[in-house]
Scaffold this motif. Structure first.
Motif, PDB file in Angstrom:
ATOM      1  N   ASP A  47       0.813  -1.218   0.000  1.00 31.94           N
ATOM      2  CA  ASP A  47       0.000   0.000   0.000  1.00 31.94           C
ATOM      3  C   ASP A  47       0.843   1.263   0.000  1.00 31.94           C
ATOM      4  O   ASP A  47       0.421   2.294  -0.525  1.00 31.94           O
ATOM      5  CB  ASP A  47      -0.937   0.015   1.212  1.00 31.94           C
ATOM      6  N   SER A  48       2.056   1.212   0.563  1.00 29.20           N
ATOM      7  CA  SER A  48       2.880   2.421   0.629  1.00 29.20           C
ATOM      8  C   SER A  48       3.433   2.807  -0.742  1.00 29.20           C
ATOM      9  O   SER A  48       3.823   3.959  -0.938  1.00 29.20           O
ATOM     10  CB  SER A  48       4.024   2.245   1.619  1.00 29.20           C
ATOM     11  N   TYR A  49       3.473   1.861  -1.685  1.00 30.31           N
ATOM     12  CA  TYR A  49       3.989   2.164  -3.031  1.00 30.31           C
ATOM     13  C   TYR A  49       2.931   2.059  -4.123  1.00 30.31           C
ATOM     14  O   TYR A  49       2.959   2.809  -5.100  1.00 30.31           O
ATOM     15  CB  TYR A  49       5.151   1.238  -3.361  1.00 30.31           C
ATOM     16  N   PHE A  50       2.012   1.119  -3.992  1.00 29.52           N
ATOM     17  CA  PHE A  50       1.035   0.884  -5.063  1.00 29.52           C
ATOM     18  C   PHE A  50      -0.401   0.878  -4.555  1.00 29.52           C
ATOM     19  O   PHE A  50      -1.286   0.334  -5.205  1.00 29.52           O
ATOM     20  CB  PHE A  50       1.353  -0.435  -5.775  1.00 29.52           C
ATOM     21  N   GLY A  51      -0.619   1.508  -3.395  1.00 34.81           N
ATOM     22  CA  GLY A  51      -1.947   1.502  -2.807  1.00 34.81           C
ATOM     23  C   GLY A  51      -3.002   2.229  -3.606  1.00 34.81           C
ATOM     24  O   GLY A  51      -4.199   2.041  -3.380  1.00 34.81           O
ATOM     25  N   THR A  52      -2.591   3.085  -4.545  1.00 36.38           N
ATOM     26  CA  THR A  52      -3.561   3.787  -5.396  1.00 36.38           C
ATOM     27  C   THR A  52      -3.363   3.423  -6.869  1.00 36.38           C
ATOM     28  O   THR A  52      -3.864   4.135  -7.749  1.00 36.38           O
ATOM     29  CB  THR A  52      -3.452   5.310  -5.213  1.00 36.38           C
ATOM     30  N   PHE A  53      -2.662   2.330  -7.158  1.00 37.72           N
ATOM     31  CA  PHE A  53      -2.446   1.928  -8.554  1.00 37.72           C
ATOM     32  C   PHE A  53      -3.761   1.387  -9.125  1.00 37.72           C
ATOM     33  O   PHE A  53      -4.391   0.514  -8.529  1.00 37.72           O
ATOM     34  CB  PHE A  53      -1.360   0.859  -8.642  1.00 37.72           C
ATOM     35  N   PRO A  54      -4.173   1.890 -10.292  1.00 36.92           N
ATOM     36  CA  PRO A  54      -5.467   1.475 -10.861  1.00 36.92           C
ATOM     37  C   PRO A  54      -5.547  -0.038 -11.080  1.00 36.92           C
ATOM     38  O   PRO A  54      -4.652  -0.650 -11.644  1.00 36.92           O
ATOM     39  CB  PRO A  54      -5.507   2.216 -12.205  1.00 36.92           C
ATOM     40  N   ALA A  56      -5.389  -2.445  -8.907  1.00 35.65           N
ATOM     41  CA  ALA A  56      -4.764  -3.279  -7.878  1.00 35.65           C
ATOM     42  C   ALA A  56      -5.620  -3.280  -6.616  1.00 35.65           C
ATOM     43  O   ALA A  56      -6.466  -2.409  -6.406  1.00 35.65           O
ATOM     44  CB  ALA A  56      -3.365  -2.770  -7.560  1.00 35.65           C
ATOM     45  N   ASP A  57      -5.394  -4.283  -5.773  1.00 36.93           N
ATOM     46  CA  ASP A  57      -6.062  -4.355  -4.479  1.00 36.93           C
ATOM     47  C   ASP A  57      -5.348  -3.387  -3.550  1.00 36.93           C
ATOM     48  O   ASP A  57      -4.489  -3.755  -2.760  1.00 36.93           O
ATOM     49  CB  ASP A  57      -6.001  -5.784  -3.936  1.00 36.93           C
ATOM     50  N   GLY A  58      -5.711  -2.136  -3.660  1.00 36.48           N
ATOM     51  CA  GLY A  58      -5.045  -1.080  -2.921  1.00 36.48           C
ATOM     52  C   GLY A  58      -5.873  -0.561  -1.778  1.00 36.48           C
ATOM     53  O   GLY A  58      -6.835  -1.196  -1.319  1.00 36.48           O
ATOM     54  N   ILE A  59      -5.514   0.600  -1.283  1.00 34.49           N
ATOM     55  CA  ILE A  59      -6.166   1.204  -0.123  1.00 34.49           C
ATOM     56  C   ILE A  59      -7.664   1.366  -0.398  1.00 34.49           C
ATOM     57  O   ILE A  59      -8.047   1.973  -1.402  1.00 34.49           O
ATOM     58  CB  ILE A  59      -5.537   2.570   0.172  1.00 34.49           C
ATOM     59  N   PRO A  60      -8.512   0.824   0.446  1.00 40.92           N
ATOM     60  CA  PRO A  60      -9.955   0.981   0.225  1.00 40.92           C
ATOM     61  C   PRO A  60     -10.346   2.455   0.204  1.00 40.92           C
ATOM     62  O   PRO A  60     -10.036   3.205   1.132  1.00 40.92           O
ATOM     63  CB  PRO A  60     -10.572   0.245   1.424  1.00 40.92           C
ATOM     64  N   LEU A 160       2.435  -6.326 -12.313  1.00 41.08           N
ATOM     65  CA  LEU A 160       2.398  -5.949 -10.900  1.00 41.08           C
ATOM     66  C   LEU A 160       1.713  -7.067 -10.125  1.00 41.08           C
ATOM     67  O   LEU A 160       0.638  -7.542 -10.515  1.00 41.08           O
ATOM     68  CB  LEU A 160       1.638  -4.639 -10.716  1.00 41.08           C
ATOM     69  N   GLN A 161       2.316  -7.487  -9.026  1.00 39.48           N
ATOM     70  CA  GLN A 161       1.740  -8.530  -8.168  1.00 39.48           C
ATOM     71  C   GLN A 161       1.192  -7.865  -6.912  1.00 39.48           C
ATOM     72  O   GLN A 161       1.945  -7.251  -6.152  1.00 39.48           O
ATOM     73  CB  GLN A 161       2.814  -9.556  -7.801  1.00 39.48           C
ATOM     74  N   ASP A 162      -0.122  -7.976  -6.694  1.00 43.60           N
ATOM     75  CA  ASP A 162      -0.710  -7.277  -5.542  1.00 43.60           C
ATOM     76  C   ASP A 162      -1.026  -8.208  -4.375  1.00 43.60           C
ATOM     77  O   ASP A 162      -1.690  -7.796  -3.412  1.00 43.60           O
ATOM     78  CB  ASP A 162      -1.944  -6.468  -5.947  1.00 43.60           C
TER      79      ASP A 162
END
Length: 467
Positions: A47-54, A56-60, A160-162
């Motif tokens: 989440d600290s690097y890819f938490g907002t990557f379109p 991906a299972d990122g920050i809700p 990218l591996q989430d």
């Protein structure tokens, strides 16, 4: 080529080299990959690097606003993840105990509390950014394409591996031991059957340092269990472990901060553990552990080994307080060296970060055995056969790297006490865990090999945020 999801205007350009990629010699499927390069960086959560990557299972989030938060025991506020533009971060503590507290029975809410406890213990350290600012909430901060445009570009153009999890819920040394052997242990002798699993202090390094006896500060543990290099050597498969000399990225005693300690290729330590393995010494393979200049030379000449690990020094590790930009530039240089060399057409690069570094992640780690998994870390696959713009949602860990190497070069032989010819008492065969995904899903071995993607080593700041 698709439009970048963020604006760089004329300041930033990426180029696909207009050269023909030399494909791998005639072979099928996974065997088109003749060189596996594992680049291991330090201390970042997914989440600290890819938490907002379109995608991906990122920050809700709802309408761009995080729906999750973590309590701060000092302010009694619940702090939401936020965009952090700082190039230098403080992070948080990352021992096995901290992992348990951060996860907190699947509530994922201990990050600020653990960072605040560590702040009280370590603020005599002038290199700790949190000591200067008094702010530990940067464990909730996340970066995006504005700070790490190259990483985001690699993610967009390759894989990218989430759901890549640290193999153990602990710190850097166990993670690096799992990276080369699928286990972390302490051994009573050079007999593999004397080893017992140990995520806290494999080899007794911390215990020796805490004794505060100068005669004990240099401890040489015996890692007697079986590692991957034993199988590679037996099968005449080449390998190298490249070490960036300078200072160690982290502390021998697993503390959050410490005085800088030299890191050299000839000195075994927590990012260079292979010299402590009985197999490496007995097989006469110590010469396979080399300085980083050998990596650049091998990449340029097309003499990369079949299997390579590359580990950083403190300055370029991305381990706080190292600069994010310095680590990204270093990694970009490694990848570019491979892409511009003769081996690119038959190579895959696996890029990951060894543990979460105390930074927030919202995904509860799944349980594979009593050793882990640990918290989620970023993972990327870069190869001429990697799928384009693919997000891999499989559950993965560094064991998947070993599995891929074993399937590619060893006909599927595992580090398995029942069949590898060198029994040890590890609790299971990690590579065969039913929960573990298969990295071949990240490749299209029927596609035309993709040309290199050459990015600048020091990218400028984006002019506008991603959409």
């Amino acid at each position: 080529m698709r439009t970048l999801p963020y604006a760089f205007s004329a300041l930033f350009s990426l180029t696909m080299a207009n050269i023909a990629v030399r494909p791998a010699p005639a072979s099928d499927g996974i065997h088109k990959i003749q060189h596996v390069v594992i680049i291991m960086q330090e201390n970042r959560s997914f989440d600290s690097y890819f938490g907002t990557f379109p995608g991906a299972d990122g920050i809700p989030m709802v309408n761009g606003e995080p729906t999750v938060c973590v309590p701060d025991p000092k302010s009694s506020e619940c702090v939401k993840p936020y965009h952090d533009a700082a190039d230098q971060n403080a992070g948080g503590p990352h021992t096995a105990k901290n992992a348990r507290e951060d996860i907190d029975d699947a509530k994922m809410d201990g990050f600020i509390k653990e960072a605040r406890h560590a702040l009280h213990r370590h603020c005599a350290d002038e290199n700790n950014p949190a000591c200067i600012s008094g702010d530990v909430t940067d464990v909730m901060g996340y970066h995006d394409a504005r700070e790490i445009p190259n990483y985001w570009t690699y993610a967009r153009e390759f894989v990218l591996q989430d759901r890549m999890f640290e193999p153990s819920a602990s710190w850097s040394l166990p993670a690096h031991l799992f990276m080369v052997s699928a286990w972390s242990a302490t051994c009573a002798s050079d007999d593999p059957m004397s080893c017992r699993g140990d995520l806290r202090d494999p080899g007794g390094i911390r215990a020796h340092l805490r004794a505060r006896d100068p005669a004990l500060t240099q401890v040489d543990p015996s890692y007697a269990w079986t590692d991957l290099t034993y199988l590679l050597h037996r099968a005449n498969v080449s390998w190298k472990y490249y070490v960036a000399e300078g200072t160690q990225p982290d502390c021998d005693d697993d503390e959050m901060t410490c005085a800088a300690k030299p890191q050299t290729v000839g000195t075994p330590e927590i990012w260079n553990p292979l010299p402590w393995f009985e197999t490496v010494r007995q097989n006469g393979q110590l010469g396979n552990i080399q300085t980083l200049d050998h990596f650049y030379e091998d990449a340029k000449k097309g003499t990369l080994p079949a299997v390579a690990w590359v580990v950083p020094n403190g300055e370029v590790s991305e381990h706080p307080p190292a600069l994010v930009s310095a680590g990204q530039a270093y990694v970009t240089g490694l990848i570019t060296a491979i892409m511009e060399g003769p081996n690119w057409g038959s190579t895959t690069i696996f890029l990951a970060w060894d543990d979460w570094g105390g930074f927030y992640d919202h995904v509860v780690p799944p349980s594979v055995d009593k050793n882990g998994y640990g918290l989620r870390v970023p993972g990327l696959v870069i190869s001429p056969y990697a799928k384009r713009g693919y997000i891999d949602h499989q559950t993965l860990s560094f064991d998947a790297y070993l599995k891929f190497i074993e399937d590619d070069f060893l006909a599927g032989q595992r580090i398995d006490p029942a069949s590898d010819g060198r029994p040890d008492p590890r609790p299971d065969v990690r590579e065969d865990a039913s929960i573990l995904g298969d990295l071949t899903a990240d490749f299209d071995f029927d596609q035309q090999p993709r040309p290199p993607l050459i990015l600048p080593s020091i990218p400028p700041v984006a002019l506008s945020p991603p959409r």
